[in-house]
Write an enzyme that holds these catalytic residues in place. Structure first.
Site, PDB file in Angstrom:
ATOM      1  N   CYS A 157       0.868  -1.188   0.000  1.00 38.92           N
ATOM      2  CA  CYS A 157       0.000   0.000   0.000  1.00 38.92           C
ATOM      3  C   CYS A 157       0.903   1.236   0.000  1.00 38.92           C
ATOM      4  CB  CYS A 157      -0.970  -0.023   1.183  1.00 38.92           C
ATOM      5  SG  CYS A 157      -0.216   0.062   2.815  1.00 38.92           S
TER       6      CYS A 157
ATOM      7  N   ASN B 263       2.267   1.468   4.431  1.00 34.97           N
ATOM      8  CA  ASN B 263       2.593   0.184   5.083  1.00 34.97           C
ATOM      9  C   ASN B 263       2.310   0.192   6.586  1.00 34.97           C
ATOM     10  OD1 ASN B 263       5.513  -2.003   5.532  1.00 34.97           O
ATOM     11  ND2 ASN B 263       3.437  -2.584   5.022  1.00 34.97           N
TER      12      ASN B 263
ATOM     13  N   ASP C  75      -8.304   3.774   1.488  1.00 35.54           N
ATOM     14  CA  ASP C  75      -7.322   4.175   2.503  1.00 35.54           C
ATOM     15  C   ASP C  75      -8.071   4.698   3.736  1.00 35.54           C
ATOM     16  OD1 ASP C  75      -5.292   5.252   3.975  1.00 35.54           O
ATOM     17  OD2 ASP C  75      -4.396   6.371   2.315  1.00 35.54           O
TER      18      ASP C  75
ATOM     19  N   CYS D 116      -1.400   0.662   7.453  1.00 38.25           N
ATOM     20  CA  CYS D 116      -2.838   0.349   7.562  1.00 38.25           C
ATOM     21  C   CYS D 116      -3.211  -0.852   6.690  1.00 38.25           C
ATOM     22  CB  CYS D 116      -3.690   1.564   7.190  1.00 38.25           C
ATOM     23  SG  CYS D 116      -3.435   2.993   8.268  1.00 38.25           S
ATOM     24  N   ARG D 117      -3.387  -0.626   5.389  1.00 37.95           N
ATOM     25  CA  ARG D 117      -3.973  -1.669   4.550  1.00 37.95           C
ATOM     26  C   ARG D 117      -3.066  -2.880   4.315  1.00 37.95           C
ATOM     27  NH1 ARG D 117      -5.162   2.283  -0.217  1.00 37.95           N
ATOM     28  NH2 ARG D 117      -3.244   3.113   0.715  1.00 37.95           N
ATOM     29  N   SER D 118      -1.791  -2.641   3.918  1.00 36.88           N
ATOM     30  CA  SER D 118      -0.971  -3.819   3.572  1.00 36.88           C
ATOM     31  C   SER D 118      -0.567  -4.663   4.783  1.00 36.88           C
ATOM     32  CB  SER D 118       0.229  -3.453   2.692  1.00 36.88           C
ATOM     33  OG  SER D 118       1.108  -2.573   3.329  1.00 36.88           O
TER      34      SER D 118
HETATM   35  P1  4NP Z   1      -1.803   2.840   4.220  1.00 38.12           P
HETATM   36  O1  4NP Z   1      -2.391   4.211   4.828  1.00 38.12           O
HETATM   37  O2  4NP Z   1      -1.256   3.179   2.851  1.00 38.12           O
HETATM   38  O3  4NP Z   1      -2.999   1.950   4.155  1.00 38.12           O
HETATM   39  O4  4NP Z   1      -0.741   2.373   5.189  1.00 38.12           O
HETATM   40  C1  4NP Z   1      -1.657   5.376   4.917  1.00 38.12           C
HETATM   41  C2  4NP Z   1      -0.819   5.575   5.982  1.00 38.12           C
HETATM   42  C3  4NP Z   1      -0.107   6.763   6.073  1.00 38.12           C
HETATM   43  C4  4NP Z   1      -0.240   7.735   5.107  1.00 38.12           C
HETATM   44  C5  4NP Z   1      -1.081   7.529   4.031  1.00 38.12           C
HETATM   45  C6  4NP Z   1      -1.790   6.352   3.932  1.00 38.12           C
HETATM   46  N1  4NP Z   1       0.472   8.967   5.217  1.00 38.12           N
HETATM   47  O5  4NP Z   1       0.255   9.845   4.371  1.00 38.12           O
HETATM   48  O6  4NP Z   1       1.288   9.103   6.148  1.00 38.12           O
END
Ligand code: 4NP
Length: 165
Positions: free
Chosen positions: A10, A13, A128, A15-17
């Site tokens: 994702c 790294n 997200d 939340c989703r992945s």
């Molecule tokens: P992820 O979510 O891609 O599912 O881990 C996010 C976590 C952090 C950020 C964006 C999306 N960020 O902008 O810090």
């Protein structure tokens, strides 16, 4: 023993992945197939390197009996040779990963996770949850569990010879 190597990707790294990694490991272990797989996750961004998954991501996984202890790392081009399947969460991840591929064989390893979702609503992306509330995190957890079941089925069919007992 031949292992099938699966990497979930994702943006951050956190939340989703890592939720997808934990859900897929959970489904694989429940099917007593843990030995057959190497499973990891990574982010295309570098914002959270070394961090544990987001506290709410960990909380909603824990409610379903899944402990997330992955430490965030950034996707790198060497992951194309280390992994057989690179499973991305959305179109943006897809573009970012494909941009690092050096040939068609590497590009062909990249697939979007939600295409495997059981009882799919037809929505192509894992949304997200980072900037939203608890409901979004719960939704992601349900999506990654349903998609993991479909992904395992797909891999077992593709590698039918490996899974005959
Ligand atoms: P992820 O979510 O891609 O599912 O881990 C996010 C976590 C952090 C950020 C964006 C999306 N960020 O902008 O810090």
């Amino acid at each position: 023993m031949i292992r099938i190597r699966v990497l979930f990707v994702c943006l951050g790294n956190i939340c989703r992945s890592p939720a997808a990694e934990g859900a897929f490991k959970h489904i694989v272990n429940s099917s007593k197939l843990g030995e057959m797989f190497e499973i990891d996750s990574a982010g295309t961004g570098d914002y959270h390197i070394g961090e544990l998954p987001h506290e709410i991501t960990r909380g909603v996984a824990r409610k379903r009996g899944i402990v997330l202890d992955h430490k965030a790392r950034q996707f790198r081009s060497s992951d194309f040779s280390r992994f057989d399947y690179i499973i991305v969460m959305d179109d943006s991840n897809y573009r970012n990963v494909i941009a690092l591929a050096s040939d068609e064989t590497e590009k062909d390893k990249v697939v979007k996770f939600r295409q495997f979702e059981r009882e799919s609503s037809g929505t192509p992306d894992v949304p997200d949850p980072y900037f939203g509330g608890l409901e979004g995190f719960e939704n992601v957890q349900d999506i990654v569990l349903r998609s993991s079941e479909g992904l395992l089925d797909w891999i077992q069919k593709k590698h039918a010879g490996l899974f005959q007992s």
